[in-house]
Design an enzyme around this catalytic site. Structure first.
Site, PDB file in Angstrom:
ATOM      1  N   CYS A  37      73.889  22.975 -30.486  1.00 42.71           N
ATOM      2  CA  CYS A  37      73.479  23.357 -31.026  1.00 42.71           C
ATOM      3  C   CYS A  37      72.236  24.722 -30.738  1.00 42.71           C
ATOM      4  O   CYS A  37      72.033  25.391 -31.593  1.00 42.71           O
ATOM      5  CB  CYS A  37      73.853  22.817 -32.879  1.00 42.71           C
ATOM      6  SG  CYS A  37      75.299  22.070 -33.155  1.00 42.71           S
ATOM      7  N   HIS A  66      71.118  28.763 -36.369  1.00 43.63           N
ATOM      8  CA  HIS A  66      72.713  28.444 -36.119  1.00 43.63           C
ATOM      9  C   HIS A  66      73.293  28.257 -37.464  1.00 43.63           C
ATOM     10  O   HIS A  66      72.786  27.500 -37.978  1.00 43.63           O
ATOM     11  CB  HIS A  66      72.491  27.372 -35.046  1.00 43.63           C
ATOM     12  CG  HIS A  66      73.431  26.361 -35.073  1.00 43.63           C
ATOM     13  ND1 HIS A  66      74.434  26.329 -34.067  1.00 43.63           N
ATOM     14  CD2 HIS A  66      73.031  25.112 -35.663  1.00 43.63           C
ATOM     15  CE1 HIS A  66      75.187  25.824 -34.418  1.00 43.63           C
ATOM     16  NE2 HIS A  66      74.541  24.678 -34.837  1.00 43.63           N
ATOM     17  N   ASN A  99      80.757  27.050 -36.540  1.00 46.60           N
ATOM     18  CA  ASN A  99      80.196  26.539 -35.961  1.00 46.60           C
ATOM     19  C   ASN A  99      80.653  27.035 -34.356  1.00 46.60           C
ATOM     20  O   ASN A  99      81.494  26.380 -34.296  1.00 46.60           O
ATOM     21  CB  ASN A  99      79.620  25.306 -36.239  1.00 46.60           C
ATOM     22  CG  ASN A  99      79.056  24.671 -35.454  1.00 46.60           C
ATOM     23  OD1 ASN A  99      78.372  25.266 -34.821  1.00 46.60           O
ATOM     24  ND2 ASN A  99      77.744  23.939 -36.353  1.00 46.60           N
TER      25      ASN A  99
END
Ligand code: UT7
Length: 335
Positions: free
Chosen positions: A114, A262, A292
């Site tokens: 991430c 993020h 995501n």
């Protein structure tokens, strides 16, 4: 002395939209739970035989290069961030060099999940600041869907992740009051297994194809996440690393024009927004549409924010990420 500046942005997401109701057909979940806990309404999944992490990255990169107003032959270096490479090796950096027909420049693969795009941006920024390179292509791309456990067993992870790619061209900026002012990177490997995928390599196959041939009960081919533990760490580390970046530049949260976090979970973004006293127009979220997308989430969100006119010349833009590793980081940018 030089700075680096983002001169071109692009993103690509596969056409195939998967809604929460679609997921409820294959596992015990529901739209209400997913929206309530994560903010996600839908995500994109590559269909079998369609795009790969590399091809999505290439599509995003072509847009970024065109918008930067340069030719592919002006690219001096490639940095590619992903946790879902086409092959176990080589990484997708060289595949981009091949597919875009770029001359034999260096290609670096970043494996920071991430936080991958922030790490990739930081590397590119340092190469430009040192004077070594002038234009660097930075890509974050992920193909999660082929590797998820799409049964009730995997629901706490599989409903969250989506496929897509984003890219940026970083170019030399002679005015050092502009561009990437600083980047800040951290890791804490003590928690490596709390968000991890232990068995390697998915390539173009669905992971379930591999497992069926071997041990159908082997979960090591699927990503594992200790959700609540990750969530608790994320809100602390996001806050810390944003403050670290602001302080390093004698700035305060009041100076932020646009925070692009993020896209891990809408609740995390909302927590950070509240903590820093930011308005709805100062934090960009698109997790509702794409889920995501790990290393791709920041460049996709940054591109959309820019395309929607939410980032203007002179704005202070803050990027921040937290994820598997654990790793986390921030970038402070004067647009
Ligand atoms: O991008 C990298 C960083 N990642 C993150 O920052 C993610 C951080 N974590 C999270 O976003 C959240 O922890 C999740 C969204 C993953 C999970 O939300 P939660 O509120 O922490 O739920 P939970 O895991 O504690 O599960 C609550 C309940 C459980 O049932 P019981 O034990 O209370 O009966 C789960 O089995 O919800 C159940 N559950 C689901 N129910 C319907 C878990 N997943 C699902 C699902 N649909 N998809």
């Amino acid at each position: 002395m030089y700075n680096s500046k983002i001169t071109g942005l692009g993103y690509f997401v596969p056409e195939n939209v998967v809604t929460n109701d679609d997921l409820a057909k294959v596992m015990d979940t529901n739209d209400e739970w997913i929206q309530e806990r994560t903010g996600i309404k839908e995500r994109r999944h590559v269909v079998k035989g369609g795009d790969t992490t590399t091809t999505m990255g290439v599509k995003a990169a072509k847009i970024a290069i065109e918008r930067a107003g340069i030719d592919k032959d002006d690219i001096d270096f490639i940095v590619f961030a992903t946790l879902s490479p086409d092959y176990y090796f080589p990484g997708p950096g060289v595949l981009v060099q091949r597919d875009l027909g770029i001359k034999t420049v260096g290609a670096l693969d970043v494996r920071n999940q991430c936080s991958g795009f922030i790490y990739a941006l930081s590397v590119a920024d340092q190469y430009i600041k040192s004077g070594m390179y002038k234009n660097i292509l930075v890509i974050g791309s992920e193909l999660h869907s082929h590797g998820l456990d799409m049964t009730t067993r995997g629901r706490s992870v599989s409903v969250i992740f989506g496929d897509g790619a984003g890219a940026a061209v970083l170019s030399r900026e002679e005015d050092t009051s502009k561009g990437v002012l600083s980047t800040h990177l951290h890791s804490e490997g003590q928690h490596a297994e709390e968000l991890s995928l232990i068995a390697p390599g998915m390539g173009k196959r669905w992971v379930t194809d591999i497992i069926d041939e071997n041990d159908p009960n082997d979960e090591s081919y699927f990503p594992y996440m200790n959700g609540q533990f990750v969530f608790k760490n994320a809100v602390v580390r996001f806050s810390e690393v944003i403050m670290e970046g602001l302080k390093a530049n004698d700035l305060t949260p009041a100076d932020i024009n646009m925070l692009v976090p993020h896209q891990a979970n809408l609740r995390i973004s909302q927590f950070i927004q509240k903590k820093f006293g930011l308005g709805d127009d100062q934090v960009f979220n698109n997790i509702m549409k794409y889920g995501n997308t790990t290393a791709a989430s920041i460049p996709i969100a940054l591109t959309e924010a820019w395309e929607n006119g939410k980032i203007k010349e002179g704005d202070l833009v803050v990027l921040a990420a937290f994820g598997s590793g654990f790793t986390w980081g921030s970038a402070i940018i004067k647009w």
